[in-house]
Design an enzyme around this catalytic site. Structure first.
Site, PDB file in Angstrom:
ATOM      1  N   THR A 145      -6.494  -2.648   9.744  1.00  0.00           N
ATOM      2  CA  THR A 145      -7.747  -2.259   9.087  1.00  0.00           C
ATOM      3  C   THR A 145      -8.446  -1.134   9.847  1.00  0.00           C
ATOM      4  O   THR A 145      -8.667  -1.241  11.052  1.00  0.00           O
ATOM      5  CB  THR A 145      -8.685  -3.482   9.034  1.00  0.00           C
ATOM      6  OG1 THR A 145      -7.986  -4.535   8.385  1.00  0.00           O
ATOM      7  CG2 THR A 145      -9.965  -3.156   8.276  1.00  0.00           C
ATOM      8  N   GLU A 146      -8.787  -0.067   9.131  1.00  0.00           N
ATOM      9  CA  GLU A 146      -9.526   1.066   9.693  1.00  0.00           C
ATOM     10  C   GLU A 146      -8.816   1.664  10.909  1.00  0.00           C
ATOM     11  O   GLU A 146      -9.437   2.250  11.790  1.00  0.00           O
ATOM     12  CB  GLU A 146     -10.959   0.649  10.080  1.00  0.00           C
ATOM     13  CG  GLU A 146     -11.750  -0.025   8.959  1.00  0.00           C
ATOM     14  CD  GLU A 146     -12.143   0.923   7.827  1.00  0.00           C
ATOM     15  OE1 GLU A 146     -11.976   2.137   8.011  1.00  0.00           O
ATOM     16  OE2 GLU A 146     -12.575   0.442   6.768  1.00  0.00           O
ATOM     17  N   LEU A 147      -7.499   1.502  10.946  1.00  0.00           N
ATOM     18  CA  LEU A 147      -6.663   1.969  12.074  1.00  0.00           C
ATOM     19  C   LEU A 147      -7.127   1.394  13.416  1.00  0.00           C
ATOM     20  O   LEU A 147      -6.948   2.020  14.466  1.00  0.00           O
ATOM     21  CB  LEU A 147      -6.584   3.497  12.138  1.00  0.00           C
ATOM     22  CG  LEU A 147      -5.969   4.210  10.918  1.00  0.00           C
ATOM     23  CD1 LEU A 147      -5.670   5.674  11.246  1.00  0.00           C
ATOM     24  CD2 LEU A 147      -4.689   3.526  10.442  1.00  0.00           C
TER      25      LEU A 147
END
Lengths: 416, 427
Positions: A145-147
């Site tokens: 998630t979100e890198l």
């Protein structure tokens, strides 16, 4: 021979409606169905349908030489099924071309990797099953998630069997090194790391329509020219961005679709350039070096850290209260309740509570359904209070110690 | 008795206790046969029709002649007050005044129309002077129509109007002190408001304070002559019907502690949040509610978050009408931790709804509710201790509630109106 790796993140959250103090314990649902439906209908029309059609057209036009990578969250897939099933079919059509790789991520777009490895693994395996069912792929590459990434997260991902992982090419982890190589995480045996070239990515995702940007209006020739100058200076150019960039964040009248229509041809016309999916790139190029990331990073905001979701006390209180429910959710082991629990973990809820000002505050404000971060927090906490009361009540009821007549009209089915 | 009353708030458009008190006082006076004209900045059309003659200052034509008279009155009173720090009016009917109504300046069939917003906003300071013009014009018109006996003005927003109208008409002026700048802001108040309050209180022929605490404030902070101050405690209107407590099913086994009011420094909300943390350490299944809005709302949300009690500490925003009654009715305890509360009507409303109260000793209403538990507002541990005892010991809570409800019987607007009519005797 530099390879371009386009990776598009496709996501929509389940939003919460106004949940007042007096709604706590009343049996009212959480989900803002009309808003979710309206957003999905709007974004499907402006982005998903035209962009999927364009990508399919480009794959066909270039005889399979145009390739890219997708990651779809479980929440957006659920919303496609409910509100835009044709869009889901068009993603399946793209999968059938063989030119599109699908990544795994946490099914509910959560930041569970930072709170509970067990919860993280549950959500990843749920997502993996979906990719198999929907697209006939067993993902070998992962994006959190979100890198969000750290050495510890990389180990968890390797233990789950993935071979490649994506994260942000943040300056403070690269320390002068180029983001355009394949790297290896510290303490991993096999896992490879592909990094986002954030400047080139953000030229498309954020700056494209900015009229005060010197490069405005950006066209495919110019952009391909920038890429060509990287010849001999790196192996892989990671262009990672939200899929909603196309038509939603950058509206059609900015020329974003024309830009994307022209770009693959311009790139393929450059000597030695090609397009690869992320797993292909990781397989083709050698590992350059090991990268140490002891403190978590992400692709969000100027800080590239966790402060977009865990930067203030409201966010921390909300996350702590949410994850404190996990033992009860586990004990209850009810499919509907577990789904609500997962949807409450979607990172957007915490993003809305960010109190950052300056330029990132504008980005937070663009996405939020709330007037202020304070509304987002107080509303979420009412929901969490209700969720916990439902869990406790249902567990007591199951143990035979709750009055069955206390809740004649409260149903735990699909509260979110 | 004919009274020209100046007020800034009236139900339903109220921001706090001032509007509630103006309503109780004016309906009470009318019930006693008083001929009352109540002049508000503007009417919003939803005011109840209960025999109180309400007039809107907004939309009133004000002649140039009257404007000049108002300005002269302000400068005259200002000069006089500056010359004499503790003045009392030696010529109550004012030699500068127009004692014969027939000689009053032309108020208004023609002239510039004054427009007012009412309420509280950025140009409030300018608006209270526009109100002074328009309210004076109305006072002149009403006094000419039927000679009045006095002007009765509620709080500083209406004091410039009362000073002017009193000078122009020659009528005596009673200042009703519901709150001072020191209550609202402590030592960090706005000096211009303080000056308006001081001018008003000193120019007034008589002052009504809503508690002994407020009377002392008028004496020590504003240099008002103690002999011209009467204490008249506020009352509470009887409930039309007792609200039904409908606690949501899953919350029924928990206790709820309520703070309701403006979330501002004066009301001490931060002490309540801190006490909540201490209570939850001992009694984890209590729920806290902070109802209202104000400049400290965000700070209070952040404080609750920093203390990690957000899933047990809830913010409802501003409530109105039946929502307020409902919130009282579902609460187990009402806390008023004010730093400085001249009176405090909301604890009386809580008692009416049958819930026990906890007050800070800095609340004026504590003077007439000795049965209520109280502590100093800064004593967060003491506050938490009282909350734990009242929640954990229902017998004790019921005993305190019963005592307070007995004391409440005396706190009617009828009794308050007796006090006001007595105060009128002084002018």
């Amino acid at each position: 021979m530099p390879s371009i790796c386009f990776y598009f993140e496709v996501h929509q959250p389940f939003r919460l409606h106004r949940f007042n103090f007096l709604d706590i314990g009343s049996g009212r649902s959480y989900s803002d169905v009309p808003q979710d439906r309206a957003v999905m209908e709007k974004v499907a029309e402006k982005c998903y349908r035209p962009m999927n059609a364009l990508l399919l057209e480009l794959i066909q036009a270039h005889g399979g030489k145009f390739k890219f990578t997708f990651s779809l969250t479980g929440t957006v897939i659920d919303q496609f099924s409910m509100y835009a099933p044709d869009v889901l079919e068009s993603f399946q059509a793209l999968a059938r071309t063989g030119c599109v790789e699908f990544l795994d991520e946490t099914d509910s777009h959560s930041i569970s990797a930072l709170f509970s490895e067990e919860e993280f693994r549950d959500q990843v395996s749920r997502h993996r099953r979906r990719m198999e069912e929907l697209f006939g792929q067993s993902p070998k590459a992962f994006r959190n998630t979100e890198l969000i990434y750290s050495d510890a997260v990389a180990r968890m991902v390797e233990n789950l069997g993935y071979e490649t992982m994506l994260t942000e090419g943040a300056d403070h982890i690269l320390r002068g090194r180029s983001p355009r190589h394949v790297y290896a995480p510290a303490d991993c045996q096999k896992l490879k790391l592909l990094l986002k070239s954030y400047s080139l990515s953000d030229d498309i995702a954020f700056r494209f329509s900015n009229r005060s940007w010197p490069a405005w209006p950006l066209n495919a020739d110019t952009y391909a020219g920038w890429l060509s100058r990287l010849q001999g200076n790196g192996d892989v150019i990671g262009l990672f961005m939200d899929y909603e960039t196309f038509g939603e964040h950058q509206w059609a009248d900015t020329g974003i679709f024309e830009f994307m229509r022209a770009l693959p041809g311009k790139v393929l016309a450059l000597p030695d350039f090609d397009f690869l999916t992320v797993s292909e790139a990781a397989a083709r190029y050698p590992v350059r070096e090991v990268i140490n990331v002891p403190a978590p990073i992400s692709w969000a905001d100027a800080e590239r850290d966790l402060s977009a979701w865990m930067g203030n006390d409201m966010q921390k209180d909300a996350l702590e209260a949410l994850y404190a429910c996990r033992p009860l959710v586990q004990e209850l082991d009810d499919p509907d309740t577990s789904r609500t629990w997962r949807r409450l973990q979607t990172s957007d809820h915490f993003y809305y509570m960010s109190t950052k000002c300056a330029s990132d505050g504008d980005v937070h404000q663009y996405f939020t359904p709330y007037g202020t971060p304070y509304d987002a927090y107080t509303n979420f906490m009412n929901v969490i209070a209700d969720f916990r009361l439902r869990l406790q009540y249902t567990l007591r009821q199951r143990a035979g110690s709750a009055r069955n007549d206390a809740l004649p009209h409260v149903s735990l089915t699909e509260p979110l | 008795m004919r009274v020209l009353m100046f007020g800034w708030e009236y139900p339903p458009a109220i921001s706090g206790g001032l509007g509630t008190a103006c309503h109780g006082i004016s309906t009470g006076l009318v019930a006693r046969g008083t001929d009352l004209v109540f002049i508000l900045p503007r009417l919003d059309g939803r005011e109840p029709d209960e025999g109180v003659y309400l007039r809107s200052a907004s939309g009133t034509p004000v002649s140039q002649e009257l404007k000049k008279a108002v300005a002269a009155a302000h400068s005259h009173v200002g000069d006089r007050l500056n010359l004499r720090p503790v003045p009392s009016r030696l010529t109550p009917y004012g030699s500068q005044g127009f004692t014969n109504p027939l000689k009053l300046p032309a108020a208004g069939t023609s002239g510039e129309i004054s427009h007012l917003h009412g309420g509280y906003h950025d140009d409030l300071m300018e608006e209270i002077y526009r109100y002074a013009d328009a309210a004076s014009a109305i006072a002149v018109e009403e006094h000419r129509r039927r000679p009045a006996d006095l002007i009765h003005a509620h709080d500083w927003m209406t004091f410039p109007a009362a000073i002017a109208a009193s000078e122009v008409t020659g009528l005596p002026f009673v200042a009703h002190l519901h709150a001072t700048e020191f209550d609202r802001c402590g030592e960090h108040g706005y000096d211009k408001i303080y000056a308006i309050e001081k001018n008003g209180l000193q120019a007034a022929d008589h002052v009504i304070a809503v508690s002994e605490r407020t009377r002392q404030m008028a004496i020590t902070r504003y240099g008002v002559n103690p002999d011209k101050i009467s204490v008249v405690y506020n009352g509470v209107s009887p409930l039309a019907h007792k609200p039904i407590s409908s606690v949501p099913p899953l919350m029924q086994e928990e206790k709820r502690v309520l703070f309701m009011g403006r979330i501002t420094w004066q009301k001490g909300p931060g002490f309540f949040v801190d006490a909540a943390r201490l209570v939850l350490d001992q009694m984890p299944d209590v729920r806290f509610i902070m109802a209202g809005s104000g400049d400290l709302l965000k700070a209070m949300i952040e404080r609750a978050a920093a203390l990690r009690i957000g899933s047990r500490f809830h913010f409802t925003g501003f409530l109105r009408g039946e929502e307020i009654q409902h919130m009282y009715a579902i609460s187990s305890l009402y806390v008023m931790p004010s730093v400085s509360e001249p009176f405090g009507i909301t604890p009386l409303e809580a008692l009416q709804c049958g819930i026990p109260i906890l007050l800070s000793r800095q609340c004026g209403c504590a003077e007439v509710l000795p049965g209520a538990r109280s502590m100093d507002y800064w004593d967060v541990r003491g506050m938490a201790g009282h909350i734990l005892e009242l929640l954990g010991n229902p017998g004790e809570a019921a005993r305190s509630l019963a005592l307070c409800q007995e004391e409440l019987k005396a706190l009617t607007w009828e009794r308050a109106v007796d006090g006001i009519l007595n105060a009128y005797e002084h002018v």
